[in-house]
Design an enzyme around this catalytic site. Sequence first.
Site, short mmCIF file in Angstrom:
data_model
loop_
_atom_site.label_atom_id
_atom_site.label_comp_id
_atom_site.label_asym_id
_atom_site.label_seq_id
_atom_site.Cartn_x
_atom_site.Cartn_y
_atom_site.Cartn_z
N VAL A 1 2.79 -3.96 -6.89
CA VAL A 1 2.20 -3.23 -8.00
C VAL A 1 2.56 -3.87 -9.33
CG1 VAL A 1 2.16 -1.01 -9.22
CG2 VAL A 1 2.11 -1.06 -6.72
N SER B 1 5.54 8.47 -6.34
CA SER B 1 4.93 8.38 -5.01
C SER B 1 4.40 9.73 -4.59
CB SER B 1 5.96 7.89 -3.98
OG SER B 1 5.48 8.05 -2.66
N TYR C 1 13.65 8.87 0.25
CA TYR C 1 12.82 8.20 -0.75
C TYR C 1 12.08 9.23 -1.60
CZ TYR C 1 8.93 5.44 -2.66
OH TYR C 1 8.01 4.87 -3.49
N GLY D 1 -10.84 -8.58 16.29
CA GLY D 1 -11.74 -7.87 17.19
C GLY D 1 -11.04 -7.13 18.30
N ILE D 2 -9.81 -6.71 18.06
CA ILE D 2 -9.04 -5.99 19.08
C ILE D 2 -9.62 -4.58 19.23
CG2 ILE D 2 -6.77 -5.02 19.64
CD1 ILE D 2 -5.55 -7.37 18.07
#
Length: 327
Positions: free
Chosen positions: A15, A118, A144, A193-194
Amino acid sequence: MHQRSVLLTGVSGFVGKAIYNALLASGERVICPSRRPLDWLATGVENPQTGDLSPATDWSAPLRDVDVVIHCAARVHVMHETTADPLALFRQVNVAATMRLAEQAVQAGVAQFIYISSIKVNGDGTLLGQPYTEESAPQASDPYGISKYEAECALLALGERCGMKVTIIRPPLIYGPGVKANFASMLQWTRKGIPLPFASIRNKRSLVYLGNLVSLVLCCMQNKNAAQQVFLVSDNHDLSTPALLELSAQAMHRKARLIPFPPGILILLARLAGRKAISDRLCGSLQVDISKAQRLLGWTPPYSVEQGLRATVNASATPVEQTNFTS
């Protein structure tokens, strides 16, 4: 327009670097403190070495003649914490060190302090169709989020007491060029492409493109209505996990390979494998309402989800793949 002096912490982060580039483009004087010299900064950008972010950091010299502080640096959320007392460490950096910077900013006469917080302050998830707002009761559930909320409260109280304008911004998951962790893994799965068992998930999640977050930060610098306010931010376009994968695949000019699978069993298997946090993000909802920023600041996200995803996947593509994105 008057050139402002902006002290930006966390300039090396995902950021911080984007905000730094936007400030330079806007013609602001930018001061970027860091642990060690940063040789990639533009010529003329001040780069004082302040050491680790701590309650003992001396900010007096870098804060001289600064108008605005944008505080991005933090001890960030980690998925697998190993410290015996993580909350104490989070508080040391995210609360005590933040307040050291803010208190010295007051002493230096800084006019505004913008804090990148946050959505974890609000909580880990919402019921479908019931987004968080700035008035939602904080429900931080991990060290946090708790430390971020405590810092917010202390900053707003300091601003009220001392006259410094404080602005809090709470982003949800941020994506954009250079994104890492789970979002980068998701892009890799899609690119390869899984087949993914997510077609039956019916959730909604708010995301914010890095360019939209930066836009709101700059708007808060320029708008007096941002003083003593908390803002939630997103792209204003909530997506289910299947829709996010489909749009990411479209940005790559690929087809998402999604297969139906009962979400309840998916969640159970993830928990048995010790991956509850990941399954919560893939299967659960987390929505935010950004109408306060729209109403109070007149701000609207300048980039669509499609534009944000295209920029993100283009930045992570190989040179051969990148030639296809412009076709």
